[in-house]
Design a protein around this motif. Structure first.
Motif, PDB file in Angstrom:
ATOM      1  N   GLN A 126       0.835  -1.175  -0.090  1.00  0.00           N
ATOM      2  CA  GLN A 126       0.003  -0.029   0.192  1.00  0.00           C
ATOM      3  C   GLN A 126       1.153   1.268  -0.085  1.00  0.00           C
ATOM      4  O   GLN A 126       1.965   1.520   0.757  1.00  0.00           O
ATOM      5  N   LEU A 127       0.691   2.108  -0.834  1.00  0.00           N
ATOM      6  CA  LEU A 127       1.260   3.574  -0.788  1.00  0.00           C
ATOM      7  C   LEU A 127       0.660   4.316   0.060  1.00  0.00           C
ATOM      8  O   LEU A 127      -0.446   4.143   0.284  1.00  0.00           O
ATOM      9  N   SER A 128       1.680   5.490   0.475  1.00  0.00           N
ATOM     10  CA  SER A 128       1.241   6.137   1.392  1.00  0.00           C
ATOM     11  C   SER A 128      -0.011   7.403   0.794  1.00  0.00           C
ATOM     12  O   SER A 128       0.154   7.531  -0.074  1.00  0.00           O
ATOM     13  N   LYS A 129      -1.214   7.438   1.586  1.00  0.00           N
ATOM     14  CA  LYS A 129      -2.090   8.273   1.171  1.00  0.00           C
ATOM     15  C   LYS A 129      -1.563   9.587   0.861  1.00  0.00           C
ATOM     16  O   LYS A 129      -2.116  10.274   0.083  1.00  0.00           O
ATOM     17  N   GLU A 130      -0.690  10.119   1.826  1.00  0.00           N
ATOM     18  CA  GLU A 130      -0.260  11.372   1.628  1.00  0.00           C
ATOM     19  C   GLU A 130       0.467  11.614   0.435  1.00  0.00           C
ATOM     20  O   GLU A 130       0.573  12.923  -0.273  1.00  0.00           O
ATOM     21  N   GLU A 143     -10.727   5.987  -1.791  1.00  0.00           N
ATOM     22  CA  GLU A 143     -11.481   5.150  -1.038  1.00  0.00           C
ATOM     23  C   GLU A 143     -12.459   4.256  -1.881  1.00  0.00           C
ATOM     24  O   GLU A 143     -12.755   3.107  -1.479  1.00  0.00           O
ATOM     25  N   LYS A 144     -12.740   4.979  -3.034  1.00  0.00           N
ATOM     26  CA  LYS A 144     -13.505   4.011  -3.997  1.00  0.00           C
ATOM     27  C   LYS A 144     -12.931   2.709  -4.495  1.00  0.00           C
ATOM     28  O   LYS A 144     -13.765   1.785  -4.287  1.00  0.00           O
ATOM     29  N   ILE A 145     -11.675   2.915  -4.933  1.00  0.00           N
ATOM     30  CA  ILE A 145     -10.998   1.685  -5.215  1.00  0.00           C
ATOM     31  C   ILE A 145      -9.724   1.923  -4.972  1.00  0.00           C
ATOM     32  O   ILE A 145      -8.591   2.087  -5.689  1.00  0.00           O
ATOM     33  N   PRO A 146      -9.503   1.435  -3.619  1.00  0.00           N
ATOM     34  CA  PRO A 146      -7.971   1.473  -3.116  1.00  0.00           C
ATOM     35  C   PRO A 146      -6.929   0.737  -3.827  1.00  0.00           C
ATOM     36  O   PRO A 146      -5.734   1.113  -3.961  1.00  0.00           O
ATOM     37  N   SER A 147      -7.222  -0.652  -4.147  1.00  0.00           N
ATOM     38  CA  SER A 147      -6.214  -1.430  -4.855  1.00  0.00           C
ATOM     39  C   SER A 147      -5.821  -0.800  -6.365  1.00  0.00           C
ATOM     40  O   SER A 147      -4.790  -0.937  -6.534  1.00  0.00           O
ATOM     41  N   LEU A 148      -6.667   0.131  -6.806  1.00  0.00           N
ATOM     42  CA  LEU A 148      -6.212   0.868  -8.204  1.00  0.00           C
ATOM     43  C   LEU A 148      -4.950   1.702  -7.949  1.00  0.00           C
ATOM     44  O   LEU A 148      -4.190   1.670  -8.873  1.00  0.00           O
ATOM     45  N   PHE A 149      -5.028   2.324  -6.908  1.00  0.00           N
ATOM     46  CA  PHE A 149      -4.071   3.442  -6.624  1.00  0.00           C
ATOM     47  C   PHE A 149      -2.686   2.736  -5.939  1.00  0.00           C
ATOM     48  O   PHE A 149      -1.827   3.586  -5.652  1.00  0.00           O
ATOM     49  N   ASN A 150      -2.635   1.618  -5.819  1.00  0.00           N
ATOM     50  CA  ASN A 150      -1.452   0.923  -4.972  1.00  0.00           C
ATOM     51  C   ASN A 150      -0.561   0.236  -6.184  1.00  0.00           C
ATOM     52  O   ASN A 150       0.297  -0.402  -5.846  1.00  0.00           O
ATOM     53  N   LYS A 151      -1.077   0.347  -7.413  1.00  0.00           N
ATOM     54  CA  LYS A 151      -0.213  -0.145  -8.461  1.00  0.00           C
ATOM     55  C   LYS A 151       0.744   0.610  -8.939  1.00  0.00           C
ATOM     56  O   LYS A 151       0.769   1.865  -8.801  1.00  0.00           O
ATOM     57  N   ASN A 152       2.054   0.409  -9.628  1.00  0.00           N
ATOM     58  CA  ASN A 152       2.875   1.113 -10.070  1.00  0.00           C
ATOM     59  C   ASN A 152       3.414   2.037  -9.014  1.00  0.00           C
ATOM     60  O   ASN A 152       3.729   3.300  -9.619  1.00  0.00           O
ATOM     61  N   GLY A 153       3.738   1.592  -7.973  1.00  0.00           N
ATOM     62  CA  GLY A 153       4.185   2.461  -6.887  1.00  0.00           C
ATOM     63  C   GLY A 153       5.485   3.317  -7.341  1.00  0.00           C
ATOM     64  O   GLY A 153       5.608   4.750  -6.975  1.00  0.00           O
ATOM     65  N   ILE A 154       6.428   2.744  -7.905  1.00  0.00           N
ATOM     66  CA  ILE A 154       7.560   3.491  -8.432  1.00  0.00           C
ATOM     67  C   ILE A 154       7.245   4.806  -9.334  1.00  0.00           C
ATOM     68  O   ILE A 154       7.631   5.711  -9.271  1.00  0.00           O
TER      69      ILE A 154
END
Length: 186
Positions: A126-130, A143-154
């Protein structure tokens, strides 16, 4: 601040690449080189850089864990508040995880120098929300689709660096392990 955990893992994969990145970053520096190592561990990287370059490198090591060579044991974010980061030529955040909070603190301090960091996103990392907020994602989106925003962290971390004005990074990547440095200049 997020409850995101960062730990020192002492992962030796790509060790030679990590050492070479450090050598490349300091090749132009003369005299005593002062390094603040935020996740100091056993000091493997900078000890090897000293051996290979013959340069006079002084390291101040911070780590939550107790190691023989650590000068400051505890939370590096708290120690950073009491240190003049501009005293150091290099600030090194070689952690197992995301260095977002350390890099944010380094940049916000007005530090001018070389920054090394490791960005590793584990399986469900999980990436930091900040950080996500800073690159333009809203709380509602996350909040709607949290897993979508944890992809491709770099990629998201690189976007964060670009927003902060960092246009050039030197990086070595292997799967989800990314070792990089950049120079914060005037």
């Amino acid at each position: 601040m997020s409850s995101q955990t960062i730990k020192t893992n002492n992962d030796l994969s790509l060790l030679n690449s990590k050492i070479q990145l450090r050598i490349n970053s300091i090749e132009h520096l003369k005299g005593e080189i002062k390094v603040l190592e935020l996740f100091g561990g056993e000091g493997v990287l900078w000890d090897q850089v000293k051996k290979e370059t013959g340069k006079n490198i002084k390291v101040l090591g911070i780590d939550k864990n107790k190691y023989k060579r650590i000068q400051l044991q505890g939370d590096n974010l708290k120690f950073m508040d009491s240190l003049d980061l501009n005293y150091f030529d290099v600030v090194d955040a070689d952690a197992w995880g995301s260095p977002f909070y350390q890099v944010e603190k380094i940049i916000n301090s007005g530090y001018k120098g070389i920054v090394h960091c490791t960005f590793i996103q584990t399986m469900m990392g999980q990436l930091s929300k900040e950080m996500l907020f800073k690159i333009g994602y809203s709380k509602t989106m996350i909040e709607k689709i949290p897993s979508l925003f944890n992809k491709n962290g770099i990629d998201k971390f690189k976007n964060y660096l670009a927003i902060k004005g960092i246009s050039q990074i030197n990086i070595v990547s292997d799967n989800k392990k990314n070792y990089l440095y950049f120079n914060l200049v005037n």
